[in-house]
Design a protein around this motif. Sequence first.
Motif, PDB file in Angstrom:
ATOM      1  N   ILE A   4      35.728  31.387  48.188  1.00 15.82           N
ATOM      2  CA  ILE A   4      36.539  31.756  47.032  1.00 15.82           C
ATOM      3  C   ILE A   4      36.676  30.549  46.096  1.00 15.82           C
ATOM      4  O   ILE A   4      36.783  29.409  46.545  1.00 15.82           O
ATOM      5  CB  ILE A   4      37.947  32.210  47.467  1.00 15.82           C
ATOM      6  N   ILE A   5      36.685  30.812  44.779  1.00 12.23           N
ATOM      7  CA  ILE A   5      36.927  29.766  43.783  1.00 12.23           C
ATOM      8  C   ILE A   5      38.425  29.679  43.511  1.00 12.23           C
ATOM      9  O   ILE A   5      39.067  30.697  43.241  1.00 12.23           O
ATOM     10  CB  ILE A   5      36.215  30.079  42.459  1.00 12.23           C
ATOM     11  N   ASP A   6      38.970  28.492  43.542  1.00 16.05           N
ATOM     12  CA  ASP A   6      40.375  28.279  43.222  1.00 16.05           C
ATOM     13  C   ASP A   6      40.472  27.718  41.809  1.00 16.05           C
ATOM     14  O   ASP A   6      40.500  26.497  41.598  1.00 16.05           O
ATOM     15  CB  ASP A   6      41.001  27.318  44.238  1.00 16.05           C
ATOM     16  N   SER A   7      40.501  28.602  40.824  1.00 15.77           N
ATOM     17  CA  SER A   7      40.480  28.173  39.431  1.00 15.77           C
ATOM     18  C   SER A   7      40.802  29.354  38.526  1.00 15.77           C
ATOM     19  O   SER A   7      40.610  30.508  38.910  1.00 15.77           O
ATOM     20  CB  SER A   7      39.093  27.623  39.065  1.00 15.77           C
ATOM     21  N   ALA A   8      41.283  29.043  37.315  1.00  9.40           N
ATOM     22  CA  ALA A   8      41.450  30.072  36.296  1.00  9.40           C
ATOM     23  C   ALA A   8      40.645  29.725  35.050  1.00  9.40           C
ATOM     24  O   ALA A   8      40.805  30.361  34.006  1.00  9.40           O
ATOM     25  CB  ALA A   8      42.929  30.234  35.938  1.00  9.40           C
ATOM     26  N   GLY A  24      35.317  35.759  45.444  1.00  9.98           N
ATOM     27  CA  GLY A  24      36.514  36.051  44.680  1.00  9.98           C
ATOM     28  C   GLY A  24      37.086  34.812  44.025  1.00  9.98           C
ATOM     29  O   GLY A  24      36.497  33.724  44.074  1.00  9.98           O
ATOM     30  N   VAL A  25      38.265  34.985  43.412  1.00 15.80           N
ATOM     31  CA  VAL A  25      38.939  33.901  42.694  1.00 15.80           C
ATOM     32  C   VAL A  25      40.418  33.915  43.040  1.00 15.80           C
ATOM     33  O   VAL A  25      41.064  34.971  43.007  1.00 15.80           O
ATOM     34  CB  VAL A  25      38.770  34.065  41.167  1.00 15.80           C
ATOM     35  N   THR A  26      40.952  32.746  43.392  1.00 19.81           N
ATOM     36  CA  THR A  26      42.400  32.601  43.582  1.00 19.81           C
ATOM     37  C   THR A  26      42.994  31.879  42.378  1.00 19.81           C
ATOM     38  O   THR A  26      42.389  30.959  41.830  1.00 19.81           O
ATOM     39  CB  THR A  26      42.747  31.807  44.860  1.00 19.81           C
ATOM     40  N   THR A  27      44.189  32.321  41.996  1.00 21.17           N
ATOM     41  CA  THR A  27      44.940  31.642  40.939  1.00 21.17           C
ATOM     42  C   THR A  27      46.355  31.390  41.447  1.00 21.17           C
ATOM     43  O   THR A  27      46.773  31.958  42.457  1.00 21.17           O
ATOM     44  CB  THR A  27      45.018  32.487  39.654  1.00 21.17           C
ATOM     45  N   ASN A  28      47.070  30.524  40.753  1.00 26.00           N
ATOM     46  CA  ASN A  28      48.501  30.347  41.003  1.00 26.00           C
ATOM     47  C   ASN A  28      49.145  29.970  39.673  1.00 26.00           C
ATOM     48  O   ASN A  28      48.439  29.708  38.687  1.00 26.00           O
ATOM     49  CB  ASN A  28      48.761  29.304  42.104  1.00 26.00           C
ATOM     50  N   LYS A  53      33.945  44.088  42.227  1.00 30.19           N
ATOM     51  CA  LYS A  53      33.749  44.044  43.681  1.00 30.19           C
ATOM     52  C   LYS A  53      34.307  42.776  44.324  1.00 30.19           C
ATOM     53  O   LYS A  53      34.498  42.731  45.540  1.00 30.19           O
ATOM     54  CB  LYS A  53      32.267  44.189  44.012  1.00 30.19           C
ATOM     55  N   ARG A  54      34.557  41.757  43.531  1.00 29.98           N
ATOM     56  CA  ARG A  54      35.123  40.518  44.068  1.00 29.98           C
ATOM     57  C   ARG A  54      36.641  40.561  43.985  1.00 29.98           C
ATOM     58  O   ARG A  54      37.200  41.128  43.058  1.00 29.98           O
ATOM     59  CB  ARG A  54      34.594  39.300  43.309  1.00 29.98           C
ATOM     60  N   GLU A  55      37.310  39.920  44.948  1.00 31.72           N
ATOM     61  CA  GLU A  55      38.764  39.936  44.968  1.00 31.72           C
ATOM     62  C   GLU A  55      39.353  38.918  43.991  1.00 31.72           C
ATOM     63  O   GLU A  55      38.837  37.812  43.840  1.00 31.72           O
ATOM     64  CB  GLU A  55      39.282  39.656  46.383  1.00 31.72           C
ATOM     65  N   LEU A  56      40.447  39.326  43.357  1.00 33.63           N
ATOM     66  CA  LEU A  56      41.198  38.448  42.473  1.00 33.63           C
ATOM     67  C   LEU A  56      42.604  38.299  43.044  1.00 33.63           C
ATOM     68  O   LEU A  56      43.303  39.287  43.276  1.00 33.63           O
ATOM     69  CB  LEU A  56      41.264  39.042  41.062  1.00 33.63           C
ATOM     70  N   PHE A  57      43.019  37.054  43.276  1.00 29.00           N
ATOM     71  CA  PHE A  57      44.312  36.740  43.885  1.00 29.00           C
ATOM     72  C   PHE A  57      45.266  36.245  42.807  1.00 29.00           C
ATOM     73  O   PHE A  57      44.973  35.272  42.115  1.00 29.00           O
ATOM     74  CB  PHE A  57      44.146  35.668  44.960  1.00 29.00           C
ATOM     75  N   VAL A  58      46.421  36.912  42.682  1.00 28.34           N
ATOM     76  CA  VAL A  58      47.394  36.569  41.641  1.00 28.34           C
ATOM     77  C   VAL A  58      48.760  36.370  42.290  1.00 28.34           C
ATOM     78  O   VAL A  58      49.215  37.215  43.071  1.00 28.34           O
ATOM     79  CB  VAL A  58      47.476  37.674  40.573  1.00 28.34           C
ATOM     80  N   GLN A  59      49.431  35.273  41.948  1.00 28.87           N
ATOM     81  CA  GLN A  59      50.692  34.917  42.598  1.00 28.87           C
ATOM     82  C   GLN A  59      51.912  35.381  41.804  1.00 28.87           C
ATOM     83  O   GLN A  59      51.942  35.306  40.572  1.00 28.87           O
ATOM     84  CB  GLN A  59      50.761  33.405  42.797  1.00 28.87           C
TER      85      GLN A  59
END
Length: 229
Positions: A4-8, A24-28, A53-59
């Motif tokens: 997963i990429i940790d970036s916006a 996917g991509v994680t954000t915070n 199809k890729r997951e997007l993580f939103v805090q």
Amino acid sequence: MQLIIDSANLDEIRELVDYYPIDGVTTNPSIIVKEKKNFLQLLEEIREVIGCKRELFVQTLADHAEEIVKEAKYIRENILDKLVIKVPVTKEGIKAIKALSEAGVRTMATTIYTPLQGYIAAKAGAAYITPYVNRIEKLEGNAVNVVKEIVQIIEKHHFNSKVLAASFNNVQQVHDVCLVGAHGVTIPPDILRLCFSHRATEANVKVFIEDWQKEYGEKSIVDTNKIKI
């Protein structure tokens, strides 16, 4: 194992998704504000780049369970497809994870520092358990052992959760959590690039091309095939 990429940052995400097997991509909140864009607009643009199809993580940002759930529903109403709601493992956060899990909402339990925090979050129904590797080490903890023990707890007790390790400061940390069974890692772009970069690889490729060009005068095998020897 998920990568997963940790970036916006849209430019970095676009490049990495184009070249590498990204899941996917994680954000915070801290990552989001760096981009100086409207929150939902930025998330929509990230979704457009990574596809459905890729997951997007939103805090979430709220600190009370009911408000966390409210924010999660708001995000889900505006951002479609494979969305995971990130929730810090405070007392209120665990309550919110329980409520969201019961409503069928996938969550990531974040800001994990101990195996028992991971256990409680998994039991509450979190889809992902996210230990903060570098931050644990800054507190003189054994981050790799924390990841290993959370994996063991999940597997031993058959929780439907994955360990997605986060907070990396160097490639060795990524390497170590991979070896102890993390189900995935979320990595900032600069660390991700270093994971597969090696000067010997570049040197080898350069020699291959030079040797071929000396003999055939072309860099491309396709062009070389046109030459009669």
